[in-house]
Design a protein around this motif. Structure first.
Motif, mmCIF file in Angstrom:
data_model
loop_
_atom_site.group_PDB
_atom_site.id
_atom_site.type_symbol
_atom_site.label_atom_id
_atom_site.label_comp_id
_atom_site.label_asym_id
_atom_site.label_seq_id
_atom_site.Cartn_x
_atom_site.Cartn_y
_atom_site.Cartn_z
ATOM 1 N N ASP A 74 6.314 13.370 11.374
ATOM 2 C CA ASP A 74 6.394 11.918 11.414
ATOM 3 C C ASP A 74 5.960 11.333 10.071
ATOM 4 O O ASP A 74 5.350 12.012 9.253
ATOM 5 C CB ASP A 74 5.462 11.402 12.514
ATOM 6 C CG ASP A 74 5.811 10.018 13.014
ATOM 7 O OD1 ASP A 74 6.796 9.421 12.541
ATOM 8 O OD2 ASP A 74 5.084 9.522 13.890
ATOM 9 N N VAL A 75 6.267 10.063 9.881
ATOM 10 C CA VAL A 75 5.704 9.254 8.801
ATOM 11 C C VAL A 75 5.062 8.080 9.504
ATOM 12 O O VAL A 75 5.714 7.398 10.297
ATOM 13 C CB VAL A 75 6.785 8.765 7.812
ATOM 14 C CG1 VAL A 75 6.167 7.856 6.762
ATOM 15 C CG2 VAL A 75 7.477 9.939 7.150
ATOM 16 N N ARG A 76 3.762 7.875 9.261
ATOM 17 C CA ARG A 76 3.028 6.840 9.987
ATOM 18 C C ARG A 76 2.235 5.961 9.044
ATOM 19 O O ARG A 76 1.791 6.404 7.989
ATOM 20 C CB ARG A 76 2.017 7.482 10.953
ATOM 21 C CG ARG A 76 2.650 8.224 12.071
ATOM 22 C CD ARG A 76 1.615 8.638 13.102
ATOM 23 N NE ARG A 76 2.227 9.625 13.975
ATOM 24 C CZ ARG A 76 1.604 10.644 14.480
ATOM 25 N NH1 ARG A 76 0.315 10.837 14.253
ATOM 26 N NH2 ARG A 76 2.235 11.488 15.266
ATOM 27 N N SER A 80 -6.888 3.642 6.290
ATOM 28 C CA SER A 80 -7.873 4.524 5.657
ATOM 29 C C SER A 80 -9.286 4.009 5.913
ATOM 30 O O SER A 80 -9.477 2.911 6.439
ATOM 31 C CB SER A 80 -7.607 4.616 4.155
ATOM 32 O OG SER A 80 -7.873 3.377 3.540
ATOM 33 N N SER A 81 -10.258 4.783 5.496
ATOM 34 C CA SER A 81 -11.664 4.432 5.724
ATOM 35 C C SER A 81 -12.070 3.132 5.038
ATOM 36 O O SER A 81 -13.000 2.468 5.475
ATOM 37 C CB SER A 81 -12.580 5.569 5.273
ATOM 38 O OG SER A 81 -12.377 5.829 3.896
ATOM 39 N N ASN A 82 -11.371 2.766 3.967
ATOM 40 C CA ASN A 82 -11.702 1.501 3.286
ATOM 41 C C ASN A 82 -10.892 0.321 3.819
ATOM 42 O O ASN A 82 -10.955 -0.777 3.284
ATOM 43 C CB ASN A 82 -11.543 1.641 1.772
ATOM 44 C CG ASN A 82 -10.109 1.866 1.354
ATOM 45 O OD1 ASN A 82 -9.193 1.805 2.156
ATOM 46 N ND2 ASN A 82 -9.917 2.149 0.078
ATOM 47 N N GLN A 86 -1.963 2.824 4.761
ATOM 48 C CA GLN A 86 -1.181 3.732 3.932
ATOM 49 C C GLN A 86 -0.085 4.365 4.777
ATOM 50 O O GLN A 86 -0.283 4.609 5.965
ATOM 51 C CB GLN A 86 -2.075 4.849 3.377
ATOM 52 C CG GLN A 86 -3.246 4.367 2.573
ATOM 53 C CD GLN A 86 -4.224 5.501 2.251
ATOM 54 O OE1 GLN A 86 -4.192 6.573 2.860
ATOM 55 N NE2 GLN A 86 -5.100 5.254 1.288
ATOM 56 N N THR A 87 1.039 4.670 4.146
ATOM 57 C CA THR A 87 2.093 5.420 4.813
ATOM 58 C C THR A 87 1.897 6.889 4.447
ATOM 59 O O THR A 87 1.811 7.232 3.266
ATOM 60 C CB THR A 87 3.484 4.936 4.347
ATOM 61 O OG1 THR A 87 3.593 3.540 4.652
ATOM 62 C CG2 THR A 87 4.587 5.696 5.043
ATOM 63 N N ILE A 106 -1.882 16.461 11.579
ATOM 64 C CA ILE A 106 -2.688 16.243 10.380
ATOM 65 C C ILE A 106 -1.891 15.403 9.398
ATOM 66 O O ILE A 106 -0.754 15.744 9.056
ATOM 67 C CB ILE A 106 -3.066 17.597 9.733
ATOM 68 C CG1 ILE A 106 -3.844 18.462 10.726
ATOM 69 C CG2 ILE A 106 -3.844 17.383 8.450
ATOM 70 C CD1 ILE A 106 -4.020 19.903 10.290
ATOM 71 N N SER A 107 -2.483 14.307 8.958
ATOM 72 C CA SER A 107 -1.819 13.489 7.936
ATOM 73 C C SER A 107 -2.163 14.050 6.563
ATOM 74 O O SER A 107 -3.239 14.618 6.353
ATOM 75 C CB SER A 107 -2.236 12.023 8.052
ATOM 76 O OG SER A 107 -3.560 11.834 7.621
#
Length: 151
Positions: A74-76, A80-82, A86-87, A106-107
């Motif tokens: 997939d593309v998702r 992010s933590s900040n 993000q793709t 896993i991304s």
């Protein structure tokens, strides 16, 4: 569903393996606040082979650059933590922690600014593991020297 007493107990950081990618002993942060697991990867590109979509990427590990390929699942859009969205490409591959091996999504992300090259999120943990946040390396015997004690 496994009962809590039967689940694998892990610390807040563990060494993990991704056997189909040829990667072993990856320091990973166990993060119940993150939904998706992620792996530091760069030079990421998707391609087709025999009509199936794959992703090729590089992982720098142990002073060596490893080139890996996996089926592109997939593309998702992942936050992010900040807080940035993000793709990312997402793969599904066997993940080993201690004596437990299972397929995990896993991304692939730029984790170069993070302390750990891999993060294990709550989807991978769910119904398999319980986290004792007061300890490290519970499923990584002999690795107490990887940090300040086993805590």
């Amino acid at each position: 569903m496994a009962r809590r007493a039967e689940m694998l107990q892990v610390g807040w950081r563990e060494l993990v393996d991704l056997p189909e990618l040829g990667l072993a002993g990856i320091p990973a942060k166990i993060d119940t606040g993150a939904r998706t697991s992620s792996l530091h990867a760069h030079e990421v590109e998707d391609f087709q082979r025999d009509g199936e979509r794959f992703v090729r990427f590089a992982v720098d590990w142990g002073g060596t650059r490893h080139f890996c390929e996996a089926i592109h699942v997939d593309v998702r859009g992942i936050t992010s933590s900040n807080g940035d969205r993000q793709t990312r490409f997402v793969i599904k591959t066997p993940l080993r922690i201690g004596n437990l091996t299972f397929r995990a999504e896993i991304s692939l992300a730029d984790r170069s600014q993070m302390q750990f090259p891999m993060l294990i999120g709550r989807t991978a943990l769910r119904r398999r593991m319980v986290v004792d946040s007061g300890y490290s390396w519970l499923q990584s015997p002999g690795n107490a020297d990887m940090g300040p004690g086993r805590r």
